[in-house]
Design a protein around this motif. Structure first.
Motif, PDB file in Angstrom:
ATOM      1  N   ARG A 234       0.847  -1.195   0.000  1.00  0.00           N
ATOM      2  CA  ARG A 234       0.000   0.000   0.000  1.00  0.00           C
ATOM      3  C   ARG A 234       0.881   1.243   0.000  1.00  0.00           C
ATOM      4  N   VAL A 235       0.641   2.145  -0.944  1.00  0.00           N
ATOM      5  CA  VAL A 235       1.389   3.394  -1.008  1.00  0.00           C
ATOM      6  C   VAL A 235       0.887   4.315   0.105  1.00  0.00           C
ATOM      7  N   ILE A 236       1.801   4.714   0.981  1.00  0.00           N
ATOM      8  CA  ILE A 236       1.461   5.607   2.082  1.00  0.00           C
ATOM      9  C   ILE A 236       1.720   7.061   1.708  1.00  0.00           C
ATOM     10  N   LEU A 237       2.838   7.291   1.037  1.00  0.00           N
ATOM     11  CA  LEU A 237       3.221   8.640   0.639  1.00  0.00           C
ATOM     12  C   LEU A 237       3.713   8.577  -0.796  1.00  0.00           C
ATOM     13  N   ARG A 238       3.312   9.578  -1.583  1.00  0.00           N
ATOM     14  CA  ARG A 238       3.668   9.619  -3.000  1.00  0.00           C
ATOM     15  C   ARG A 238       4.204  11.006  -3.333  1.00  0.00           C
ATOM     16  N   PHE A 239       5.226  11.075  -4.196  1.00  0.00           N
ATOM     17  CA  PHE A 239       5.739  12.366  -4.626  1.00  0.00           C
ATOM     18  C   PHE A 239       4.687  13.099  -5.463  1.00  0.00           C
ATOM     19  N   HIS A 240       4.768  14.423  -5.469  1.00  0.00           N
ATOM     20  CA  HIS A 240       3.806  15.254  -6.193  1.00  0.00           C
ATOM     21  C   HIS A 240       3.696  14.804  -7.639  1.00  0.00           C
ATOM     22  N   ASP A 241       2.483  14.834  -8.162  1.00  0.00           N
ATOM     23  CA  ASP A 241       2.228  14.315  -9.505  1.00  0.00           C
ATOM     24  C   ASP A 241       2.804  15.172 -10.622  1.00  0.00           C
ATOM     25  N   LYS A 242       3.009  16.455 -10.368  1.00  0.00           N
ATOM     26  CA  LYS A 242       3.495  17.354 -11.412  1.00  0.00           C
ATOM     27  C   LYS A 242       4.976  17.629 -11.206  1.00  0.00           C
ATOM     28  N   ALA A 243       5.775  17.378 -12.240  1.00  0.00           N
ATOM     29  CA  ALA A 243       7.226  17.520 -12.132  1.00  0.00           C
ATOM     30  C   ALA A 243       7.630  18.942 -11.772  1.00  0.00           C
ATOM     31  N   ASP A 244       6.904  19.932 -12.298  1.00  0.00           N
ATOM     32  CA  ASP A 244       7.289  21.316 -12.035  1.00  0.00           C
ATOM     33  C   ASP A 244       6.844  21.796 -10.655  1.00  0.00           C
ATOM     34  N   SER A 245       6.151  20.953  -9.894  1.00  0.00           N
ATOM     35  CA  SER A 245       5.753  21.305  -8.531  1.00  0.00           C
ATOM     36  C   SER A 245       6.466  20.455  -7.483  1.00  0.00           C
ATOM     37  N   LEU A 246       7.394  19.600  -7.911  1.00  0.00           N
ATOM     38  CA  LEU A 246       8.080  18.690  -7.000  1.00  0.00           C
ATOM     39  C   LEU A 246       9.066  19.406  -6.079  1.00  0.00           C
ATOM     40  N   LEU A 247       9.961  20.176  -6.660  1.00  0.00           N
ATOM     41  CA  LEU A 247      11.121  20.678  -5.945  1.00  0.00           C
ATOM     42  C   LEU A 247      10.780  21.854  -5.032  1.00  0.00           C
TER      43      LEU A 247
END
Length: 320
Positions: A234-247
């Motif tokens: 089960r995925v508990i935490l996932r990185f932001h879906d949009k690459a330009d909003s990650l960093l």
């Protein structure tokens, strides 16, 4: 309770009896912090965090995992990041030349305070890896962070969890936006915002095999389907879906390979769980915002399968 409430800066309200709310008992776990002789710097910061927070634990070497009954005394194993390959983690360094001991001698009088070994080159071995698997199978919780999360993936502890490929991604120790992917896991208890910053250093990116929707599961015994779903990571935490909003801060090149990938996964194995952190939740006493992810996994070690958030959590009588 008055002194504790005052010390924590809280406001306490006395009630004549406990309210009728959803709850589960918490039994504080017996914790072991596992270290490898390949390096001790990264796990040293986790050890520092546990010491500062007053969390009791036993410090053990991966060389001792295979000893008969060694893991019987523990409920939770915390195995922090170790640099190097999974093969090196299992096999250690090449056994060429004389042994390299870490022991107290006249020349090294301060080397036996935390742990000792006759030879730091040895790894856990296949027997040690098998002992980890048996520990989780019988109901224990193995918590891995960073590179050590590759170990249960490589050894197939849970076949629904894998490492996502990232050929051109570059991100050497930076802060990124991640979002909670579940509302029912105790690992994210207390996080009021669904999106918050996490520290990540290049790898691993995690992935969970989605449920097969192409087959005719309606023809399969429902109890078997339910058991298959219970055993799925089960995925508990996932990185932001949009690459330009990650960093948020630091280096990021080709973030599209990282966007939407799993950062924390809870993988059932037998009667236990492997909680894999692709991120570094306890990094150098700086990532205190994600400390609670690890502490929650530890505190709720025997309730990680809960899918609804209780209104109240009680501690087993006589423990704190």
């Amino acid at each position: 309770a008055r002194a504790a409430v005052r010390e924590l800066g809280l406001t306490g309200v006395a009630v004549p009896r406990a309210p009728a709310v959803r709850s589960h008992d918490v039994r504080p776990p017996r914790v072991a912090l596992v270290h490898s002789w390949l390096e001790t710097q990264n796990e040293g910061w986790v050890r520092y965090a546990l010491d500062q927070l007053g969390i009791p634990y036993t410090y053990i070497s991966d060389q001792s995992l295979s000893a008969q009954g060694r893991l019987d005394a523990f409920d939770v194993l915390v195995f922090p990041h170790v640099s190097g390959s999974t093969q090196a983690l299992i096999n250690g360094r090449p056994m060429t030349g004389p042994p390299i001991p870490w022991k107290k001698t006249a020349l090294t009088p301060n080397l036996d305070k935390w742990d000792t070994t006759d030879d730091i080159r040895r790894g856990m071995g296949l027997d040690g890896a098998a002992a980890l698997r048996r520990f989780v199978d019988r109901g224990g919780v193995l918590i891995t962070t960073g590179n050590t999360s590759r170990l249960p993936i490589t050894l197939g502890f849970n076949p629904t969890v894998s490492e996502a490929e990232a050929r051109t991604l570059r991100t050497r120790g930076a802060i990124f936006r991640a979002r909670s992917d579940t509302t029912g896991s105790p690992i994210v208890y207390g996080y009021e915002r669904s999106t918050f910053p996490v520290y990540f250093n290049q790898s691993p990116l995690l992935a969970v095999q989605p449920r097969d929707t192409t087959g005719r599961l309606d023809l399969v015994d429902p109890s078997i389907v339910a058991d298959m779903d219970r055993q799925r990571g089960r995925v508990i935490l996932r990185f932001h879906d949009k690459a330009d909003s990650l960093l948020i801060s630091g280096l990021l090149v080709n973030g599209s390979e990282m966007a939407g990938k799993a950062a924390v996964v809870d993988a059932p194995v037998g009667r236990g769980h492997v909680v894999m952190f692709g991120i570094r939740p306890m990094w150098r006493w700086q990532t205190q915002g994600t400390f609670a992810l690890v502490l929650n996994a530890m505190a709720h070690w025997n309730h990680l399968g809960i899918t609804t958030v209780p209104d109240k959590v009680t501690v087993a009588e006589g423990q704190q």
